[in-house]
Design a protein around this motif. Structure first.
Motif, mmCIF file in Angstrom:
data_model
loop_
_atom_site.group_PDB
_atom_site.id
_atom_site.type_symbol
_atom_site.label_atom_id
_atom_site.label_comp_id
_atom_site.label_asym_id
_atom_site.label_seq_id
_atom_site.Cartn_x
_atom_site.Cartn_y
_atom_site.Cartn_z
ATOM 1 N N SER A 272 0.837 -1.205 0.000
ATOM 2 C CA SER A 272 0.000 0.000 0.000
ATOM 3 C C SER A 272 0.870 1.252 0.000
ATOM 4 N N TYR A 273 1.889 1.251 0.851
ATOM 5 C CA TYR A 273 2.785 2.407 0.935
ATOM 6 C C TYR A 273 3.561 2.594 -0.368
ATOM 7 N N MET A 274 4.031 1.478 -0.959
ATOM 8 C CA MET A 274 4.768 1.566 -2.215
ATOM 9 C C MET A 274 3.887 2.102 -3.348
ATOM 10 N N ILE A 275 2.627 1.658 -3.387
ATOM 11 C CA ILE A 275 1.699 2.136 -4.413
ATOM 12 C C ILE A 275 1.444 3.632 -4.253
ATOM 13 N N ILE A 276 1.227 4.056 -2.996
ATOM 14 C CA ILE A 276 1.005 5.481 -2.725
ATOM 15 C C ILE A 276 2.223 6.309 -3.127
ATOM 16 N N LEU A 277 3.416 5.847 -2.741
ATOM 17 C CA LEU A 277 4.646 6.561 -3.105
ATOM 18 C C LEU A 277 4.815 6.627 -4.612
ATOM 19 N N PHE A 278 4.657 5.485 -5.275
ATOM 20 C CA PHE A 278 4.880 5.421 -6.728
ATOM 21 C C PHE A 278 3.904 6.325 -7.478
ATOM 22 N N CYS A 279 2.608 6.189 -7.192
ATOM 23 C CA CYS A 279 1.595 6.943 -7.932
ATOM 24 C C CYS A 279 1.723 8.442 -7.691
ATOM 25 N N ASN A 280 1.927 8.829 -6.444
ATOM 26 C CA ASN A 280 2.003 10.263 -6.143
ATOM 27 C C ASN A 280 3.302 10.886 -6.643
ATOM 28 N N LEU A 281 4.425 10.171 -6.492
ATOM 29 C CA LEU A 281 5.697 10.701 -7.012
ATOM 30 C C LEU A 281 5.676 10.764 -8.540
ATOM 31 N N LEU A 282 5.069 9.758 -9.174
ATOM 32 C CA LEU A 282 4.940 9.773 -10.633
ATOM 33 C C LEU A 282 4.125 10.969 -11.089
ATOM 34 N N LEU A 283 3.050 11.243 -10.374
ATOM 35 C CA LEU A 283 2.192 12.378 -10.712
ATOM 36 C C LEU A 283 2.939 13.698 -10.518
ATOM 37 N N ILE A 284 3.655 13.821 -9.413
ATOM 38 C CA ILE A 284 4.418 15.045 -9.142
ATOM 39 C C ILE A 284 5.486 15.272 -10.206
ATOM 40 N N LEU A 285 6.252 14.229 -10.520
ATOM 41 C CA LEU A 285 7.312 14.351 -11.528
ATOM 42 C C LEU A 285 6.741 14.690 -12.903
ATOM 43 N N THR A 286 5.624 14.069 -13.249
ATOM 44 C CA THR A 286 4.997 14.326 -14.548
ATOM 45 C C THR A 286 4.573 15.785 -14.665
ATOM 46 N N ILE A 287 3.964 16.318 -13.625
ATOM 47 C CA ILE A 287 3.506 17.707 -13.656
ATOM 48 C C ILE A 287 4.691 18.672 -13.649
ATOM 49 N N VAL A 288 5.695 18.389 -12.828
ATOM 50 C CA VAL A 288 6.865 19.280 -12.721
ATOM 51 C C VAL A 288 7.643 19.313 -14.030
ATOM 52 N N LEU A 289 7.826 18.156 -14.678
ATOM 53 C CA LEU A 289 8.663 18.060 -15.874
ATOM 54 C C LEU A 289 7.943 18.422 -17.168
ATOM 55 N N SER A 290 6.618 18.521 -17.133
ATOM 56 C CA SER A 290 5.847 18.834 -18.349
ATOM 57 C C SER A 290 5.335 20.269 -18.273
ATOM 58 N N LYS A 291 5.913 21.134 -19.082
ATOM 59 C CA LYS A 291 5.517 22.540 -19.048
ATOM 60 C C LYS A 291 4.059 22.737 -19.445
ATOM 61 N N SER A 292 3.558 21.858 -20.305
ATOM 62 C CA SER A 292 2.167 21.982 -20.735
ATOM 63 C C SER A 292 1.181 21.716 -19.592
ATOM 64 N N LEU A 293 1.672 21.081 -18.529
ATOM 65 C CA LEU A 293 0.809 20.796 -17.376
ATOM 66 C C LEU A 293 0.944 21.839 -16.268
ATOM 67 N N HIS A 294 1.684 22.908 -16.533
ATOM 68 C CA HIS A 294 1.825 23.969 -15.537
ATOM 69 C C HIS A 294 0.600 24.885 -15.614
ATOM 70 N N GLN A 295 -0.536 24.278 -15.322
ATOM 71 C CA GLN A 295 -1.822 24.950 -15.340
ATOM 72 C C GLN A 295 -2.463 24.834 -13.958
ATOM 73 N N PRO A 296 -3.422 25.715 -13.642
ATOM 74 C CA PRO A 296 -3.993 25.732 -12.298
ATOM 75 C C PRO A 296 -4.447 24.377 -11.765
ATOM 76 N N MET A 297 -5.241 23.636 -12.535
ATOM 77 C CA MET A 297 -5.781 22.372 -12.037
ATOM 78 C C MET A 297 -4.667 21.396 -11.672
ATOM 79 N N TYR A 298 -3.640 21.310 -12.519
ATOM 80 C CA TYR A 298 -2.556 20.353 -12.292
ATOM 81 C C TYR A 298 -1.641 20.799 -11.153
ATOM 82 N N LEU A 299 -1.485 22.118 -10.985
ATOM 83 C CA LEU A 299 -0.678 22.617 -9.869
ATOM 84 C C LEU A 299 -1.364 22.330 -8.537
#
Length: 311
Positions: free
Chosen positions: A33-60
């Motif tokens: 459970s902890y690994m899934i939470i870490l993986f999914c949330n870190l993946l989401l954070i990295l995806t938003i941080v590294l993708s300039k097209s996602l630097h929008q209010p909803m994604y932030l």
């Protein structure tokens, strides 16, 4: 010697009551459970941080929701996993306070982040022509700052009121630490603490529920008025999934808070509901709000294909 200095520096937490044959399955479930939470949330954070097209209010806002989930799960899971493996029920009082502080930051930060997300969706769907002029970078950063500053102030005052009181008991009837459990260790009048705790609950519930019910009601009205079937279906699906996760968090959280104030309430059920609040929302949030969103899903696929598995 003062009893405060002698007996309450080391606390004894409630045993998880796991029989020997279920220790490994429980350890496996908690770790996965902890690994899934870490993986999914870190993946989401990295995806938003590294993708300039996602630097929008909803994604932030979504990025901050993932940060909140990581705070809560990291405060909860490592100590629970350690307890399952070692059957060690003791914890330093200071460590218990720190765990409780971050668990409460997670809870209130998640509620405020979901409220901010509902406001963003309301402007986007009900006032699309004004969206870019209203949801500017400065405005969204102001909202995010308000979310974290209000969370920190409310919870810091809550624990400041707790730490001013002497604690003369050392047995915590809970497998993890939170403010209501820590108050049971206090040997002084806790009226002010209880009033302030109820104030936080009333404030967050009125603010969050009021904002979310109003915004999603307006979104539903706008959807039914829309002549485009695809827009209506997409908005309705967004509302349904968002409300499902929010109501899950609200029901679990309120149930836990109310259970502390009902004499004779089953402690086993209270512990189960309380732990569910720290397990299921952090697992579902990045999936429901993030990975099910088309733009984020496409960026995740691109990230894996071109950065991690380029061949």
């Amino acid at each position: 010697m003062n009893i405060h200095d002698n007996t309450s520096n080391v606390l004894v937490l409630e045993r998880l009551n796991i029989s020997s044959e279920y220790v490994f399955p429980a350890f496996l479930f908690a770790t996965l459970s902890y690994m899934i939470i870490l993986f999914c949330n870190l993946l989401l954070i990295l995806t938003i941080v590294l993708s300039k097209s996602l630097h929008q209010p909803m994604y932030l806002i979504l990025l901050n929701l993932s940060i909140s989930d990581l705070i809560g799960s990291t405060a909860f899971f490592p100590l629970v996993i350690k307890g399952i493996l070692t059957n060690n029920r003791t914890m330093q009082y200071s460590a218990c306070v720190v765990q409780a502080f971050f668990i409460h930051i997670y809870a209130i930060g998640t509620i405020f982040s979901l409220t901010a997300m509902a406001y963003d969706r309301y402007i986007a769907i009900c006032c699309p022509l004004k969206y870019k002029t209203v949801m500017t970078n400065a405005h969204i950063m102001g909202i995010i700052t308000l979310v974290w500053m209000s969370s920190l102030v409310l919870i810091t005052v809550l624990f400041g009121l707790l730490l001013r009181l002497p604690h003369c008991r050392s047995v915590l009837h809970n497998p993890y630490c939170d403010n209501p459990s820590l108050l049971t260790l206090v040997c002084a009048d806790t009226t002010i603490n209880n009033i302030y705790g109820l104030f936080i609950v009333a404030l967050t519930q009125l603010l969050a529920n009021g904002t979310i019910l109003y915004t999603y009601l307006q979104i539903l009205v706008a959807c039914f008025r829309s002549k485009r079937a695809d827009t209506k279906a997409r908005a309705l699906q967004t509302c349904a999934t968002h409300l499902t996760v929010f109501l899950l968090l609200e029901c679990l959280g309120l149930f836990t808070i109310i259970s502390y104030r009902i004499k004779g309430f089953s402690p086993h059920l209270r512990r189960f509901i309380g732990m569910s609040t720290l397990i299921f929302p952090p697992t579902l949030n990045p999936i429901i709000y993030g990975l099910k969103t088309k733009e984020i899903r496409e960026k995740v696929v691109y990230f894996f294909r071109n950065k991690i598995f380029p061949f």
